[in-house]
Design a protein around this motif. Structure first.
Motif, short mmCIF file in Angstrom:
data_model
loop_
_atom_site.label_atom_id
_atom_site.label_comp_id
_atom_site.label_asym_id
_atom_site.label_seq_id
_atom_site.Cartn_x
_atom_site.Cartn_y
_atom_site.Cartn_z
N LEU A 20 0.82 -1.21 0.00
CA LEU A 20 0.00 0.00 0.00
C LEU A 20 0.86 1.26 0.00
CD1 LEU A 20 -2.80 -1.07 2.49
CD2 LEU A 20 -3.09 -0.56 0.05
N PHE A 21 1.91 1.27 0.80
CA PHE A 21 2.79 2.44 0.83
C PHE A 21 3.39 2.69 -0.55
CE2 PHE A 21 3.76 1.53 5.58
CZ PHE A 21 2.66 2.26 5.98
N LEU A 22 3.80 1.63 -1.22
CA LEU A 22 4.39 1.78 -2.55
C LEU A 22 3.36 2.24 -3.57
CD1 LEU A 22 6.69 -1.37 -2.63
CD2 LEU A 22 7.42 1.02 -2.49
N ARG A 23 2.15 1.73 -3.47
CA ARG A 23 1.10 2.04 -4.45
C ARG A 23 0.44 3.39 -4.18
NH1 ARG A 23 -2.27 -2.47 -4.17
NH2 ARG A 23 -3.64 -1.36 -2.78
N GLN A 24 0.18 3.72 -2.92
CA GLN A 24 -0.59 4.91 -2.57
C GLN A 24 0.23 6.01 -1.91
OE1 GLN A 24 -4.55 2.34 -1.36
NE2 GLN A 24 -3.68 3.67 0.14
N GLY A 25 1.40 5.66 -1.41
CA GLY A 25 2.19 6.61 -0.64
C GLY A 25 1.87 6.48 0.84
N LEU A 26 2.74 7.04 1.65
CA LEU A 26 2.59 6.95 3.09
C LEU A 26 1.40 7.77 3.58
CD1 LEU A 26 3.83 5.85 5.71
CD2 LEU A 26 5.29 7.87 5.78
N ARG A 27 1.28 8.99 3.09
CA ARG A 27 0.20 9.86 3.57
C ARG A 27 -1.17 9.32 3.25
NH1 ARG A 27 4.11 13.67 2.06
NH2 ARG A 27 3.31 13.74 -0.05
N ALA A 28 -1.34 8.70 2.09
CA ALA A 28 -2.66 8.26 1.65
C ALA A 28 -3.06 6.90 2.22
CB ALA A 28 -2.71 8.20 0.12
N THR A 29 -2.11 6.19 2.81
CA THR A 29 -2.41 4.87 3.35
C THR A 29 -2.95 5.01 4.77
OG1 THR A 29 -0.70 3.84 2.00
CG2 THR A 29 -1.43 2.61 3.92
N THR A 30 -4.04 4.32 5.04
CA THR A 30 -4.65 4.36 6.36
C THR A 30 -4.50 3.01 7.06
OG1 THR A 30 -6.80 3.62 5.56
CG2 THR A 30 -6.39 6.01 5.54
N MET A 31 -4.68 3.03 8.36
CA MET A 31 -4.68 1.77 9.12
C MET A 31 -5.83 0.89 8.66
SD MET A 31 -2.10 1.44 11.22
CE MET A 31 -2.44 0.57 12.76
N GLU A 32 -6.96 1.49 8.35
CA GLU A 32 -8.11 0.72 7.86
C GLU A 32 -7.74 -0.02 6.57
OE1 GLU A 32 -12.69 1.45 6.38
OE2 GLU A 32 -11.78 2.87 7.77
N ALA A 33 -7.06 0.67 5.66
CA ALA A 33 -6.66 0.05 4.40
C ALA A 33 -5.65 -1.08 4.64
CB ALA A 33 -6.07 1.09 3.45
N ILE A 34 -4.75 -0.88 5.59
CA ILE A 34 -3.76 -1.93 5.91
C ILE A 34 -4.49 -3.16 6.46
CG2 ILE A 34 -1.81 -2.57 7.37
CD1 ILE A 34 -0.94 0.44 7.21
N ALA A 35 -5.41 -2.95 7.38
CA ALA A 35 -6.16 -4.07 7.96
C ALA A 35 -6.92 -4.83 6.87
CB ALA A 35 -7.12 -3.57 9.03
N ARG A 36 -7.55 -4.09 6.00
CA ARG A 36 -8.32 -4.71 4.90
C ARG A 36 -7.39 -5.52 4.00
NH1 ARG A 36 -11.20 -0.53 3.88
NH2 ARG A 36 -9.76 0.41 2.43
N ALA A 37 -6.27 -4.94 3.62
CA ALA A 37 -5.32 -5.63 2.73
C ALA A 37 -4.68 -6.84 3.41
CB ALA A 37 -4.24 -4.66 2.26
N ALA A 38 -4.53 -6.79 4.73
CA ALA A 38 -3.96 -7.92 5.48
C ALA A 38 -5.02 -8.94 5.87
CB ALA A 38 -3.25 -7.40 6.74
N HIS A 39 -6.26 -8.67 5.48
CA HIS A 39 -7.39 -9.58 5.77
C HIS A 39 -7.57 -9.81 7.26
CE1 HIS A 39 -7.58 -10.22 1.48
NE2 HIS A 39 -6.30 -10.57 1.50
N MET A 40 -7.66 -8.69 7.99
CA MET A 40 -7.88 -8.79 9.43
C MET A 40 -8.69 -7.61 9.91
SD MET A 40 -4.08 -7.80 10.94
CE MET A 40 -3.38 -9.27 10.27
N ALA A 41 -9.20 -7.74 11.08
CA ALA A 41 -9.97 -6.66 11.69
C ALA A 41 -9.02 -5.53 12.12
CB ALA A 41 -10.73 -7.18 12.90
N LYS A 42 -9.53 -4.31 12.12
CA LYS A 42 -8.71 -3.18 12.56
C LYS A 42 -8.22 -3.38 13.99
CE LYS A 42 -11.21 0.48 11.81
NZ LYS A 42 -11.66 1.87 11.66
N ALA A 43 -9.07 -3.97 14.82
CA ALA A 43 -8.67 -4.20 16.22
C ALA A 43 -7.46 -5.12 16.30
CB ALA A 43 -9.84 -4.78 17.00
N THR A 44 -7.41 -6.10 15.43
CA THR A 44 -6.27 -7.02 15.40
C THR A 44 -5.00 -6.27 14.98
OG1 THR A 44 -7.76 -8.83 14.83
CG2 THR A 44 -5.41 -9.19 14.42
N LEU A 45 -5.13 -5.42 13.99
CA LEU A 45 -4.00 -4.60 13.54
C LEU A 45 -3.53 -3.69 14.66
CD1 LEU A 45 -2.05 -3.42 11.44
CD2 LEU A 45 -3.94 -2.00 10.62
#
Length: 184
Positions: A20-45
């Motif tokens: 995500l950082f490579l595709r969207q950049g650091l500023r545009a990447t959110t924790m929600e997007a990371i959780a979604r891409a890692a296939h886990m709940a935000k709470a788990t992240l």
């Protein structure tokens, strides 16, 4: 949770975040997007990382470790010292170039290393000390100053052209031109 399962979860997070950082950049990447891409709940992240900067810092930790491994491997080669130092610098910055390859956000991510400033400062000291030791062993009159000069120049070249196809050769040329006169 087993250690293997914990490592697998952490690896999924870091892999997803890196992409995500490579595709969207650091500023545009959110924790929600990371959780979604890692296939886990935000709470788990959030149980693993308190925020996006902590995720980025974990990625930087792996990057710094790899660049030191490659630096040392190249420095240990059989070539003359000037060529070994050039190859070591090319290997070190090559890790970063490979990590950022193809990203439209390479400049933003390269500049964002401030988040891992302490990591990079420690890594830079290690590299500077190794180069200073090698130059001192070769009889250079002011090895610390020359090491600092070649490393600062290498950083400048890498910062300006981290995505350039010629980065490795440019760093090797820089080492030959700055160190060659002192080592011959």
């Amino acid at each position: 949770m087993s250690i293997d399962r914990q490592r697998e979860k952490r690896g999924r997070i870091l892999d997803a975040a890196r992409e995500l950082f490579l595709r969207q950049g650091l500023r545009a990447t959110t924790m929600e997007a990371i959780a979604r891409a890692a296939h886990m709940a935000k709470a788990t992240l959030y149980a693993e990382f308190p925020d996006k900067d902590a995720v980025f810092l974990a990625i930087l930790e792996h990057l710094v470790a790899e660049k030191l491994v490659r630096f040392e491997a190249a420095l240990a080669g059989p070539e003359p010292l000037v060529d070994r130092i050039g190859a070591a610098l090319a290997a070190e910055f090559g890790v970063i170039a490979e990590a950022l390859a193809g990203s439209a956000h390479a400049e933003e991510l390269f500049s964002a290393h401030r988040l891992g400033a302490a990591l990079f400062a420690a890594s830079d000291r290690t590299v500077r000390d190794r180069v200073t030791t090698e130059l001192s062993g070769a009889g250079v009159s002011d090895p610390a100053r020359l090491a600092r000069l070649v490393l600062d120049a290498s950083f400048g070249v890498a910062q300006k052209s981290i995505a350039a196809d010629t980065l490795a050769e440019d760093l090797k040329l820089l080492a030959r031109r700055l160190l060659g006169p002192e080592l011959t």
